[in-house]
Design a protein around this motif. Structure first.
Motif, PDB file in Angstrom:
ATOM      1  N   ILE A  33       0.838  -1.196   0.000  1.00  0.00           N
ATOM      2  CA  ILE A  33       0.000   0.000   0.000  1.00  0.00           C
ATOM      3  C   ILE A  33       0.872   1.246   0.000  1.00  0.00           C
ATOM      4  O   ILE A  33       0.625   2.206  -0.743  1.00  0.00           O
ATOM      5  CB  ILE A  33      -0.950  -0.006   1.221  1.00  0.00           C
ATOM      6  N   PHE A  34       1.912   1.244   0.830  1.00  0.00           N
ATOM      7  CA  PHE A  34       2.813   2.398   0.907  1.00  0.00           C
ATOM      8  C   PHE A  34       3.425   2.686  -0.458  1.00  0.00           C
ATOM      9  O   PHE A  34       3.427   3.834  -0.928  1.00  0.00           O
ATOM     10  CB  PHE A  34       3.912   2.140   1.944  1.00  0.00           C
ATOM     11  N   LEU A  35       3.960   1.665  -1.121  1.00  0.00           N
ATOM     12  CA  LEU A  35       4.593   1.854  -2.423  1.00  0.00           C
ATOM     13  C   LEU A  35       3.589   2.329  -3.477  1.00  0.00           C
ATOM     14  O   LEU A  35       3.901   3.180  -4.310  1.00  0.00           O
ATOM     15  CB  LEU A  35       5.252   0.549  -2.883  1.00  0.00           C
ATOM     16  N   THR A  36       2.376   1.783  -3.431  1.00  0.00           N
ATOM     17  CA  THR A  36       1.355   2.202  -4.389  1.00  0.00           C
ATOM     18  C   THR A  36       1.010   3.673  -4.212  1.00  0.00           C
ATOM     19  O   THR A  36       0.940   4.437  -5.178  1.00  0.00           O
ATOM     20  CB  THR A  36       0.084   1.349  -4.233  1.00  0.00           C
ATOM     21  N   LEU A  37       0.803   4.091  -2.951  1.00  0.00           N
ATOM     22  CA  LEU A  37       0.498   5.496  -2.679  1.00  0.00           C
ATOM     23  C   LEU A  37       1.659   6.391  -3.082  1.00  0.00           C
ATOM     24  O   LEU A  37       1.462   7.486  -3.614  1.00  0.00           O
ATOM     25  CB  LEU A  37       0.174   5.676  -1.187  1.00  0.00           C
ATOM     26  N   PHE A  38       2.878   5.912  -2.846  1.00  0.00           N
ATOM     27  CA  PHE A  38       4.084   6.668  -3.210  1.00  0.00           C
ATOM     28  C   PHE A  38       4.083   6.951  -4.716  1.00  0.00           C
ATOM     29  O   PHE A  38       4.275   8.095  -5.152  1.00  0.00           O
ATOM     30  CB  PHE A  38       5.320   5.857  -2.809  1.00  0.00           C
ATOM     31  N   PHE A  39       3.846   5.915  -5.511  1.00  0.00           N
ATOM     32  CA  PHE A  39       3.926   6.095  -6.959  1.00  0.00           C
ATOM     33  C   PHE A  39       2.693   6.787  -7.531  1.00  0.00           C
ATOM     34  O   PHE A  39       2.788   7.460  -8.567  1.00  0.00           O
ATOM     35  CB  PHE A  39       4.184   4.753  -7.647  1.00  0.00           C
ATOM     36  N   VAL A 145      -1.264   7.039   4.602  1.00  0.00           N
ATOM     37  CA  VAL A 145       0.124   6.769   4.993  1.00  0.00           C
ATOM     38  C   VAL A 145       0.293   6.915   6.498  1.00  0.00           C
ATOM     39  O   VAL A 145       0.950   6.099   7.150  1.00  0.00           O
ATOM     40  CB  VAL A 145       1.092   7.711   4.248  1.00  0.00           C
ATOM     41  N   GLY A 146      -0.320   7.944   7.069  1.00  0.00           N
ATOM     42  CA  GLY A 146      -0.202   8.155   8.514  1.00  0.00           C
ATOM     43  C   GLY A 146      -0.750   6.994   9.318  1.00  0.00           C
ATOM     44  O   GLY A 146      -0.185   6.612  10.342  1.00  0.00           O
ATOM     45  N   GLU A 147      -1.830   6.394   8.831  1.00  0.00           N
ATOM     46  CA  GLU A 147      -2.444   5.285   9.571  1.00  0.00           C
ATOM     47  C   GLU A 147      -1.628   3.999   9.505  1.00  0.00           C
ATOM     48  O   GLU A 147      -1.712   3.170  10.417  1.00  0.00           O
ATOM     49  CB  GLU A 147      -3.856   5.027   9.029  1.00  0.00           C
ATOM     50  N   TYR A 156      10.563   9.514   9.920  1.00  0.00           N
ATOM     51  CA  TYR A 156      11.195   8.744   8.847  1.00  0.00           C
ATOM     52  C   TYR A 156      10.174   8.348   7.789  1.00  0.00           C
ATOM     53  O   TYR A 156      10.413   8.487   6.594  1.00  0.00           O
ATOM     54  CB  TYR A 156      11.860   7.503   9.437  1.00  0.00           C
ATOM     55  N   SER A 157       9.005   7.867   8.221  1.00  0.00           N
ATOM     56  CA  SER A 157       7.990   7.396   7.285  1.00  0.00           C
ATOM     57  C   SER A 157       7.460   8.536   6.419  1.00  0.00           C
ATOM     58  O   SER A 157       7.358   8.415   5.191  1.00  0.00           O
ATOM     59  CB  SER A 157       6.830   6.743   8.052  1.00  0.00           C
ATOM     60  N   MET A 158       7.140   9.671   7.049  1.00  0.00           N
ATOM     61  CA  MET A 158       6.619  10.793   6.280  1.00  0.00           C
ATOM     62  C   MET A 158       7.714  11.426   5.421  1.00  0.00           C
ATOM     63  O   MET A 158       7.442  11.916   4.319  1.00  0.00           O
ATOM     64  CB  MET A 158       5.997  11.832   7.215  1.00  0.00           C
ATOM     65  N   GLY A 159       8.951  11.408   5.898  1.00  0.00           N
ATOM     66  CA  GLY A 159      10.058  11.884   5.076  1.00  0.00           C
ATOM     67  C   GLY A 159      10.229  11.024   3.833  1.00  0.00           C
ATOM     68  O   GLY A 159      10.431  11.534   2.731  1.00  0.00           O
ATOM     69  N   ALA A 355      -8.336  11.148  14.448  1.00  0.00           N
ATOM     70  CA  ALA A 355      -8.965  11.826  13.307  1.00  0.00           C
ATOM     71  C   ALA A 355      -7.890  12.175  12.293  1.00  0.00           C
ATOM     72  O   ALA A 355      -7.652  13.339  11.985  1.00  0.00           O
ATOM     73  CB  ALA A 355      -9.692  13.073  13.780  1.00  0.00           C
ATOM     74  N   MET A 356      -7.229  11.150  11.749  1.00  0.00           N
ATOM     75  CA  MET A 356      -6.088  11.387  10.866  1.00  0.00           C
ATOM     76  C   MET A 356      -6.495  12.171   9.623  1.00  0.00           C
ATOM     77  O   MET A 356      -5.815  13.118   9.218  1.00  0.00           O
ATOM     78  CB  MET A 356      -5.468  10.047  10.457  1.00  0.00           C
ATOM     79  N   GLY A 357      -7.610  11.794   9.005  1.00  0.00           N
ATOM     80  CA  GLY A 357      -8.050  12.493   7.804  1.00  0.00           C
ATOM     81  C   GLY A 357      -8.393  13.943   8.089  1.00  0.00           C
ATOM     82  O   GLY A 357      -8.077  14.836   7.297  1.00  0.00           O
TER      83      GLY A 357
END
Length: 417
Positions: A33-39, A145-147, A156-159, A355-357
């Motif tokens: 999921i992370f890689l898909t959102l990244f691209f 991504v935050g969740e 690190y993750s958000m960077g 309430a991340m969104g």
């Protein structure tokens, strides 16, 4: 000097981690999921980056004054500002994928509309619709991504994720300048549409269907907006994000025009100018995100704000292309230091508020308002004084935003104590 050594150690550790762990660098159990959102973000924002730095020159050729050039950018921010809270909140309740799909489809249609538009009023309307598409994608993707980010790895993750945005924004203007010089403005619009279509395909194929989104909030009452916005720490983050993006609006809106008028630079060189600052920020996202998990995030934000303040001020004194390169590089360093810390603090706040969104929407509203007011005020400065007075306006925004962050964050810490 102490700060240099404080940053050097975590950066050295990061390099060692990259060499040792390889594909385990993504700090999430949901790596696909992370890689898909990244691209998805990389392809979409690269397409936007191809077009947006060329729009001021294109609009000016159609007869737009400074205020009209600013309105082309402001209309995008205006629609985003009103729709971001709605889409962010709905994505917390309904799931993420439908909104991402809707936003990407809007971008594809907007690309086609650009090709057939030949008036300033048409550009303003198209950018307004594009802002609605952006409101469906950016805060929703950031919330997603935050969740999936594990606790303690927010910086690190958000960077790492921010690399998709900064590198695509740096690649896009350079590509746009080359495409414009070799072919035409319409070719740049077509490229934006093709890249947005690629993002749409990635979303359809690789993101899990809505029924299998295991990380979305289910059967949970939405957090009241008053609890989200009446938070001093969030106010500090919003103030800095607002000021920083006001400066980005000025750079994207008026630096290309300034470089064209004052120095007669080619489209490729203008693309390089816009690219460089963003590229520097992108390169720093990962090491500074890694550092943000280990250092005081507040001081990183303030240091980055100081660099950005200096960088946005220097074009006022520029006498050559090299001077402009130095200015955008300093601004990029400021963003590279401060943005991972800001986004990490936003993830922590979203998790704390459940309430991340909504939190990401508030942050993106600040982004939109910054682009809106920054470009409009700079446009007025251009029309009533001269083009280069747009940059002292940016310095005032950035200095005020950094000071507001400092005082609001300190008030938050005192109220907790």
């Amino acid at each position: 000097m102490d700060l240099f050594y404080a940053i050097k150690e975590p950066v050295s550790n990061l390099v060692a981690t990259i060499l040792r762990k390889g594909n385990r660098l993504i700090p999430s159990a949901h790596k696909g999921i992370f890689l898909t959102l990244f691209f998805i973000v990389f392809t979409m924002v690269t397409g936007v980056g191809i077009v947006v730095p060329l729009l001021p020159i294109y609009a000016n050729d159609l007869g737009a004054t400074g205020v009209y050039v600013a309105m082309i950018f402001a209309s995008f921010s205006l629609s985003r500002t009103f729709l971001l809270p709605l889409f962010g909140r709905l994505s917390d309740q309904k799931g993420r994928k439908p909104f991402i799909l809707g936003g990407l489809a809007t971008y594809v249609l907007v690309s086609l509309a650009f090709v057939y538009s030949n008036t300033v009023e048409g550009l303003i309307l198209i950018r307004f619709v594009q802002g609605a598409g952006s409101a469906m994608v950016m805060p929703v993707v950031q919330a997603y991504v935050g969740e999936i980010t594990p606790e303690g790895s927010e910086g690190y993750s958000m960077g790492l994720f921010n690399l998709s945005m900064f590198l695509s924004l740096s690649l896009g203007p350079l590509m746009g300048g080359v495409i414009h010089d070799l072919w035409s403005m319409d070719a740049a619009f077509v490229c934006m549409g093709l890249l947005s279509s690629l993002g749409l395909v990635l979303c359809l194929v690789f993101l899990p269907p809505l029924s299998l989104e295991k990380i979305r909030l289910k059967n949970r009452r939405p957090v009241p907006w008053v609890q989200v916005i009446r938070d001093w720490e969030l106010g500090a983050l919003v103030s800095f994000r607002y000021a920083y993006t006001a400066c980005i609006g000025i750079i994207w809106c008026f630096l290309p025009l300034f470089a064209d008028r004052a120095f007669g630079l080619s489209g490729s060189r203008i693309g390089l100018l816009v690219m460089l600052g963003i590229f520097v920020s992108g390169v720093l996202q990962l090491p500074m995100g890694y550092a943000a998990d280990r250092l005081n995030k507040k001081y990183m934000v303030i240091l980055g704000g100081a660099f950005s303040t200096l960088g946005i001020w220097l074009p006022f004194f520029a006498a050559s292309f090299t001077d402009l390169l130095i200015a955008v590089t300093l601004f990029g360093i400021g963003g590279g230091i401060s943005m991972p810390a800001i986004t990490a603090l936003a993830v922590v706040k979203g998790d704390e508020k459940k309430a991340m969104g909504s939190v990401m929407s508030v942050m993106t509203v600040a982004h939109s308002l910054g682009m809106l007011t920054g470009s409009l005020i700079a446009g007025l400065a251009m029309d009533f004084f001269s083009l280069k007075f747009a940059f002292p306006c940016g310095m005032a925004f950035m200095a005020a935003g950094t000071l507001a962050f400092f005082f609001l964050y300190n008030h938050h810490c005192r109220s907790r104590g």
